[in-house]
Design an enzyme around this catalytic site. Structure first.
Site, short mmCIF file in Angstrom:
data_model
loop_
_atom_site.label_atom_id
_atom_site.label_comp_id
_atom_site.label_asym_id
_atom_site.label_seq_id
_atom_site.Cartn_x
_atom_site.Cartn_y
_atom_site.Cartn_z
N GLY A 11 31.54 24.93 34.41
CA GLY A 11 30.50 25.24 35.38
C GLY A 11 29.48 24.12 35.54
O GLY A 11 29.63 23.03 34.98
N GLN A 12 28.44 24.42 36.31
CA GLN A 12 27.45 23.38 36.65
C GLN A 12 26.79 22.79 35.41
O GLN A 12 26.65 21.58 35.28
CB GLN A 12 26.39 23.95 37.60
CG GLN A 12 25.47 22.89 38.18
CD GLN A 12 24.20 23.46 38.79
OE1 GLN A 12 23.89 24.65 38.63
NE2 GLN A 12 23.46 22.62 39.50
N ASP A 34 36.65 27.90 28.99
CA ASP A 34 36.35 28.44 30.31
C ASP A 34 37.45 29.43 30.66
O ASP A 34 38.55 29.35 30.12
CB ASP A 34 36.29 27.32 31.36
CG ASP A 34 35.51 27.74 32.61
OD1 ASP A 34 34.34 27.34 32.72
OD2 ASP A 34 36.07 28.48 33.44
N ARG A 36 38.77 29.49 33.52
CA ARG A 36 39.71 28.73 34.36
C ARG A 36 40.54 27.78 33.48
O ARG A 36 40.03 27.21 32.52
CB ARG A 36 38.94 27.91 35.40
CG ARG A 36 38.33 28.78 36.48
CD ARG A 36 37.31 28.02 37.29
NE ARG A 36 36.08 27.80 36.54
CZ ARG A 36 34.98 27.24 37.06
NH1 ARG A 36 34.97 26.84 38.29
NH2 ARG A 36 33.89 27.08 36.31
N ASP A 52 38.26 34.07 28.25
CA ASP A 52 37.59 35.06 29.09
C ASP A 52 36.57 35.74 28.18
O ASP A 52 36.94 36.44 27.23
CB ASP A 52 38.63 36.06 29.60
CG ASP A 52 37.99 37.22 30.36
OD1 ASP A 52 36.75 37.34 30.37
OD2 ASP A 52 38.76 38.03 30.92
N TYR A 141 21.66 40.43 38.83
CA TYR A 141 21.60 39.23 37.97
C TYR A 141 20.33 39.26 37.12
O TYR A 141 20.38 39.04 35.90
CB TYR A 141 21.63 37.99 38.88
CG TYR A 141 21.52 36.66 38.16
CD1 TYR A 141 22.52 36.20 37.33
CD2 TYR A 141 20.41 35.85 38.38
CE1 TYR A 141 22.42 34.96 36.72
CE2 TYR A 141 20.30 34.61 37.76
CZ TYR A 141 21.31 34.17 36.93
OH TYR A 141 21.21 32.95 36.32
N LYS A 145 19.74 39.55 33.10
CA LYS A 145 19.00 38.52 32.36
C LYS A 145 17.92 39.14 31.47
O LYS A 145 17.75 38.75 30.31
CB LYS A 145 18.42 37.47 33.32
CG LYS A 145 19.47 36.55 33.92
CD LYS A 145 20.16 35.72 32.83
CE LYS A 145 21.39 35.00 33.30
NZ LYS A 145 22.13 34.33 32.24
N1 SER Z 1 19.87 29.24 39.93
C1 SER Z 1 20.02 30.64 39.66
C2 SER Z 1 20.32 31.41 40.87
O1 SER Z 1 19.88 31.00 41.93
C3 SER Z 1 18.78 31.15 39.02
O2 SER Z 1 19.00 31.33 37.68
O3 SER Z 1 20.93 32.41 40.79
#
Ligand code: SER
Length: 323
Positions: A11-12, A34, A36, A52, A141, A145
């Site tokens: 990922g990023q 990952d 993937r 996974d 999300y 968190k």
């Molecule tokens: N960069 C993330 C998002 O935009 C924030 O944690 O979901």
């Protein structure tokens, strides 16, 4: 940290963190994983496992096989894709974190998990958002968190697991694209500025959000994991930020280097609503005091570096005016 397992390595954040960890701790001591299989982007000699994170047994087996002492758990769905499939977001974000915590408890590992500015909501103070404040997010999300922050605190208190984490702002980088967040515009804008000299932004021109350039985010993870535990009062979910800007402000900065760049707007109501529910700028005092957090890049220096590095990657012509 001596031997580290990283989830979400492609990922990023992971794709840059793994390389940095390999430099610091040695290739043999970094286990990239990952869901993937295509390990695209990682150095050829990386240790890589398909994992996974919702598979608790698989997670445990990999951590045990390599005898890791630390886990950096990055696998998660971001805010915008989360709204498209809340059930999947809960399953991956909470199921994955629960497994990461259980593996850490059973094998005695330290655990880093990122939280986010998304852990705040519409009723949170918007400016200079305190470290300890109201957290009533209204995205799935954000709900995962906040729940994650609490669960990490709980595992530390109940079982003594060495859990640590930060609330990341939007992260900007040129190596790997983010995977469906609300702050992604601040990455896309650089790609389009170089390729098309024009970007259509889905966030309203004056909406401010906290942001950070990836080198500072990577430093923050490593610095927090290496910090003296006795100095950490908060442990999980430290507010950190490097800058706060609106689409209009980042566009102005890009125009200094690409004078004919133009920004247009076509607002996406879902992502705009999410952005408006998050702070304008958060207060990172606790991170500074407890483990010496300090960002190196501001909007100007990040923009210079991003456009320079990204133009090489994309192999597009880029001739900024002489300073
Ligand atoms: N960069 C993330 C998002 O935009 C924030 O944690 O979901």
């Amino acid at each position: 940290m001596k031997r580290v397992l990283v989830t979400g390595s492609l990922g990023q954040i992971g794709s840059e963190l793994v390389v940095r960890l390999q430099e610091l701790y040695g290739h043999k001591n970094v286990i990239a994983s990952d869901v993937r299989r295509a390990r695209h982007g990682l150095p050829d000699n990386s240790i890589f496992e398909v994992l996974d994170v919702t598979d608790g047994n698989g997670f445990y087996e990999i951590a045990k096989k390599y005898n890791v002492d630390s886990i950096i758990h990055l696998a998660a769905l971001l805010s915008s894709v989360g709204e498209q499939n809340p059930q999947k977001a809960w399953h991956i974000n909470m199921g994955g974190l629960y497994n990461a915590l259980e593996v850490s408890r059973q094998l005695g590992c330290a655990l880093f998990t990122p939280s986010s500015i998304a852990a705040f909501g519409p009723s949170t103070p918007k400016d200079n958002t305190p470290q300890d404040t109201l957290q009533r997010p209204d995205t799935i999300y954000g709900v995962t968190k906040v729940s994650g922050e609490l669960l990490c605190d709980y595992y530390h208190k109940k079982y003594g697991v060495d859990t640590r984490g930060v609330r990341f702002p939007g992260l900007i980088s040129y190596k790997t694209l983010p995977g469906g967040g609300t702050t992604d515009y601040a990455v896309e804008i650089y790609y389009e500025a170089l390729k098309a000299k024009e970007y259509t932004c889905y966030i309203e021109e004056n909406t401010k959000m906290d942001m950070m350039y990836m080198p500072d985010a990577i430093d923050a993870i490593i610095d927090l994991m290496e910090a003296d535990a006795s100095k950490l009062v908060h442990r999980n979910a430290f507010n950190i930020t490097a800058m706060s800007f609106s689409p209009k402000e980042i566009a102005e900065e890009i125009k200094k280097l690409i004078p004919d760049f133009r920004i247009k707007y076509d607002i996406d109501p879902t992502r705009q609503e999410i952005a408006e529910s998050w702070p304008n700028c958060i207060d990172a005092t606790a991170a500074k005091e407890e483990w010496g957090f300090k960002a190196k890049y501001d909007l100007t220096s990040m923009t210079e570096d991003m456009l320079d590095k990204l133009s090489r990657k994309l192999q597009v012509e880029y001739n900024p005016p002489a300073a």
